[in-house]
Design a protein around this motif. Sequence first.
Motif, PDB file in Angstrom:
ATOM      1  N   LYS A  45      27.943  31.567  45.155  1.00 36.86           N
ATOM      2  CA  LYS A  45      26.923  32.195  44.200  1.00 36.86           C
ATOM      3  C   LYS A  45      27.525  31.750  42.705  1.00 36.86           C
ATOM      4  CE  LYS A  45      25.272  35.721  47.291  1.00 36.86           C
ATOM      5  NZ  LYS A  45      24.767  35.022  48.255  1.00 36.86           N
ATOM      6  N   PRO A  46      26.581  31.562  41.976  1.00 37.04           N
ATOM      7  CA  PRO A  46      26.815  31.294  40.471  1.00 37.04           C
ATOM      8  C   PRO A  46      27.433  32.208  39.873  1.00 37.04           C
ATOM      9  CG  PRO A  46      24.619  31.818  40.724  1.00 37.04           C
ATOM     10  CD  PRO A  46      24.960  31.824  42.005  1.00 37.04           C
ATOM     11  N   GLU A  47      28.169  32.068  38.885  1.00 38.96           N
ATOM     12  CA  GLU A  47      28.819  33.176  38.120  1.00 38.96           C
ATOM     13  C   GLU A  47      27.989  33.633  37.101  1.00 38.96           C
ATOM     14  OE1 GLU A  47      32.473  33.479  35.119  1.00 38.96           O
ATOM     15  OE2 GLU A  47      33.162  32.146  37.037  1.00 38.96           O
ATOM     16  N   ALA A  48      27.668  34.966  36.689  1.00 35.52           N
ATOM     17  CA  ALA A  48      26.966  35.728  35.876  1.00 35.52           C
ATOM     18  C   ALA A  48      27.485  35.303  34.277  1.00 35.52           C
ATOM     19  CB  ALA A  48      26.990  37.123  35.945  1.00 35.52           C
ATOM     20  N   GLY A  49      26.535  35.268  33.559  1.00 37.18           N
ATOM     21  CA  GLY A  49      27.004  35.030  32.239  1.00 37.18           C
ATOM     22  C   GLY A  49      25.774  34.129  31.319  1.00 37.18           C
ATOM     23  N   GLN A  50      26.078  33.748  30.084  1.00 35.65           N
ATOM     24  CA  GLN A  50      25.212  32.870  29.174  1.00 35.65           C
ATOM     25  C   GLN A  50      25.490  31.462  29.470  1.00 35.65           C
ATOM     26  OE1 GLN A  50      23.227  34.469  27.214  1.00 35.65           O
ATOM     27  NE2 GLN A  50      22.468  32.909  25.957  1.00 35.65           N
ATOM     28  N   TYR A  51      24.436  30.853  29.642  1.00 34.99           N
ATOM     29  CA  TYR A  51      24.446  29.267  29.948  1.00 34.99           C
ATOM     30  C   TYR A  51      23.408  28.633  28.947  1.00 34.99           C
ATOM     31  CZ  TYR A  51      26.343  30.368  34.650  1.00 34.99           C
ATOM     32  OH  TYR A  51      27.320  30.339  35.678  1.00 34.99           O
ATOM     33  N   ARG A  52      24.025  27.393  28.838  1.00 32.17           N
ATOM     34  CA  ARG A  52      23.338  26.398  27.811  1.00 32.17           C
ATOM     35  C   ARG A  52      22.739  25.504  28.888  1.00 32.17           C
ATOM     36  NH1 ARG A  52      26.922  24.798  24.237  1.00 32.17           N
ATOM     37  NH2 ARG A  52      26.142  26.427  22.814  1.00 32.17           N
ATOM     38  N   ALA A  53      21.315  25.312  28.802  1.00 33.08           N
ATOM     39  CA  ALA A  53      20.839  24.125  29.650  1.00 33.08           C
ATOM     40  C   ALA A  53      20.379  22.955  28.716  1.00 33.08           C
ATOM     41  CB  ALA A  53      19.657  24.768  30.513  1.00 33.08           C
ATOM     42  N   THR A  54      20.600  21.836  29.070  1.00 36.83           N
ATOM     43  CA  THR A  54      20.238  20.570  28.210  1.00 36.83           C
ATOM     44  C   THR A  54      19.180  19.779  29.293  1.00 36.83           C
ATOM     45  OG1 THR A  54      22.181  20.760  26.844  1.00 36.83           O
ATOM     46  CG2 THR A  54      21.029  18.755  26.709  1.00 36.83           C
ATOM     47  N   THR A  55      18.127  19.383  28.732  1.00 30.98           N
ATOM     48  CA  THR A  55      17.477  18.324  29.436  1.00 30.98           C
ATOM     49  C   THR A  55      17.268  17.355  28.495  1.00 30.98           C
ATOM     50  OG1 THR A  55      16.418  20.186  30.826  1.00 30.98           O
ATOM     51  CG2 THR A  55      15.202  18.049  30.846  1.00 30.98           C
ATOM     52  N   GLU A  56      17.360  15.859  29.261  1.00 30.25           N
ATOM     53  CA  GLU A  56      17.172  14.742  28.148  1.00 30.25           C
ATOM     54  C   GLU A  56      16.297  13.575  29.224  1.00 30.25           C
ATOM     55  OE1 GLU A  56      19.507  11.197  25.914  1.00 30.25           O
ATOM     56  OE2 GLU A  56      20.592  12.530  27.294  1.00 30.25           O
ATOM     57  N   LEU A  57      15.142  13.464  28.320  1.00 31.84           N
ATOM     58  CA  LEU A  57      14.399  12.318  28.977  1.00 31.84           C
ATOM     59  C   LEU A  57      15.216  11.171  28.392  1.00 31.84           C
ATOM     60  CD1 LEU A  57      11.790  11.399  30.449  1.00 31.84           C
ATOM     61  CD2 LEU A  57      10.553  11.614  28.389  1.00 31.84           C
ATOM     62  N   VAL A  58      15.731  10.463  29.483  1.00 33.57           N
ATOM     63  CA  VAL A  58      16.266   8.941  29.297  1.00 33.57           C
ATOM     64  C   VAL A  58      15.710   7.735  29.699  1.00 33.57           C
ATOM     65  CG1 VAL A  58      18.673  10.001  29.459  1.00 33.57           C
ATOM     66  CG2 VAL A  58      17.584   9.097  31.118  1.00 33.57           C
ATOM     67  N   GLU A  59      14.536   7.953  30.289  1.00 31.86           N
ATOM     68  CA  GLU A  59      13.573   6.532  30.528  1.00 31.86           C
ATOM     69  C   GLU A  59      12.385   7.028  30.682  1.00 31.86           C
ATOM     70  OE1 GLU A  59      13.364   3.135  33.956  1.00 31.86           O
ATOM     71  OE2 GLU A  59      15.408   3.930  33.382  1.00 31.86           O
ATOM     72  N   LEU A  60      11.496   6.266  30.239  1.00 33.30           N
ATOM     73  CA  LEU A  60       9.776   6.697  30.543  1.00 33.30           C
ATOM     74  C   LEU A  60       9.076   5.609  30.383  1.00 33.30           C
ATOM     75  CD1 LEU A  60       7.449   8.714  30.923  1.00 33.30           C
ATOM     76  CD2 LEU A  60       7.563   8.975  28.356  1.00 33.30           C
ATOM     77  N   GLU A  61       8.543   5.140  31.767  1.00 30.77           N
ATOM     78  CA  GLU A  61       7.706   4.036  31.829  1.00 30.77           C
ATOM     79  C   GLU A  61       6.199   4.598  32.197  1.00 30.77           C
ATOM     80  OE1 GLU A  61       9.101   1.371  34.847  1.00 30.77           O
ATOM     81  OE2 GLU A  61      11.081   1.652  33.918  1.00 30.77           O
ATOM     82  N   ALA A  62       5.424   4.445  31.129  1.00 26.43           N
ATOM     83  CA  ALA A  62       4.085   5.215  31.373  1.00 26.43           C
ATOM     84  C   ALA A  62       3.179   3.805  30.965  1.00 26.43           C
ATOM     85  CB  ALA A  62       3.866   6.230  30.589  1.00 26.43           C
ATOM     86  N   PRO A  63       2.817   2.781  31.861  1.00 22.40           N
ATOM     87  CA  PRO A  63       1.976   1.709  31.426  1.00 22.40           C
ATOM     88  C   PRO A  63       0.662   2.224  30.728  1.00 22.40           C
ATOM     89  CG  PRO A  63       3.007   1.293  33.592  1.00 22.40           C
ATOM     90  CD  PRO A  63       3.231   2.738  33.187  1.00 22.40           C
ATOM     91  N   GLY A  64       0.418   1.529  29.789  1.00 25.56           N
ATOM     92  CA  GLY A  64      -0.907   1.886  28.987  1.00 25.56           C
ATOM     93  C   GLY A  64      -0.855   3.064  28.318  1.00 25.56           C
ATOM     94  N   ALA A  65       0.152   3.966  28.170  1.00 27.75           N
ATOM     95  CA  ALA A  65       0.146   5.185  27.229  1.00 27.75           C
ATOM     96  C   ALA A  65       0.733   4.841  25.797  1.00 27.75           C
ATOM     97  CB  ALA A  65       1.186   6.129  27.705  1.00 27.75           C
ATOM     98  N   PRO A  66      -0.047   4.963  24.957  1.00 27.72           N
ATOM     99  CA  PRO A  66       0.236   4.792  23.350  1.00 27.72           C
ATOM    100  C   PRO A  66       1.911   5.150  23.075  1.00 27.72           C
ATOM    101  CG  PRO A  66      -1.481   6.280  23.392  1.00 27.72           C
ATOM    102  CD  PRO A  66      -1.050   5.987  24.960  1.00 27.72           C
ATOM    103  N   PRO A  67       2.245   4.396  22.232  1.00 28.08           N
ATOM    104  CA  PRO A  67       3.677   4.930  21.851  1.00 28.08           C
ATOM    105  C   PRO A  67       3.917   6.100  21.113  1.00 28.08           C
ATOM    106  CG  PRO A  67       3.176   2.674  20.861  1.00 28.08           C
ATOM    107  CD  PRO A  67       2.032   3.437  21.568  1.00 28.08           C
ATOM    108  N   GLU A  68       2.950   6.870  20.681  1.00 33.50           N
ATOM    109  CA  GLU A  68       3.214   8.220  20.194  1.00 33.50           C
ATOM    110  C   GLU A  68       3.021   8.931  21.231  1.00 33.50           C
ATOM    111  OE1 GLU A  68      -1.224   6.630  19.650  1.00 33.50           O
ATOM    112  OE2 GLU A  68       0.654   5.764  18.754  1.00 33.50           O
TER     113      GLU A  68
END
Length: 179
Positions: A45-68
């Motif tokens: 089981k995980p240890e109780a406490g305060q956690y920091r979660a980080t999510t990073e999108l490192v690659e995205l291929e969406a053909p036809g999607a505008p750069p913005e």
Amino acid sequence: MHRYLFASVAALGLAACGGNTSADADGDGEITGAEVAEMADEMVKPEAGQYRATTELVELEAPGAPPEAVEMMRGMMSRSFEYCLTQEEADRGFEEMARESQDENCSFEKFDVDGGDIDAVMTCSGQGEGTMRMTMQGSGGRTSSEMTMTMEGNIPGQGEGRMVMNTSHERIGDCPAEG
């Protein structure tokens, strides 16, 4: 998309399971939500406490999607936040999270853990959204975890594409006192 991320968090928690184990307990070639939840019930089981979660999108291929649109998605999916895992939540472990990550639209093709390492593949089909296949590889323990998720398939509103995300969770101390 959030459903896929939640499922990956559940899978990542399962990486803390000991031993070299496949979730396909009955050997029938299909991995059910019950089999994943059973594995979760037997893990550290995980240890109780305060956690920091980080999510990073490192690659995205969406053909036809505008750069913005690509940049907007990158900004929405790359973030860091903190949360408190209470003792009650830690005592429940990952079983409830594993059960909640499964629905009739998602199934695991592969779910193997070896010590703190995980190698899993999940496929989800949404109504009118096509199919998304997610590969998850990473490691985890009682106080931290790291995972790389590769999602391929229909990105809602963008069509066929591919995303690669890195996620990490790290215990950074005790939960703040309420007051």
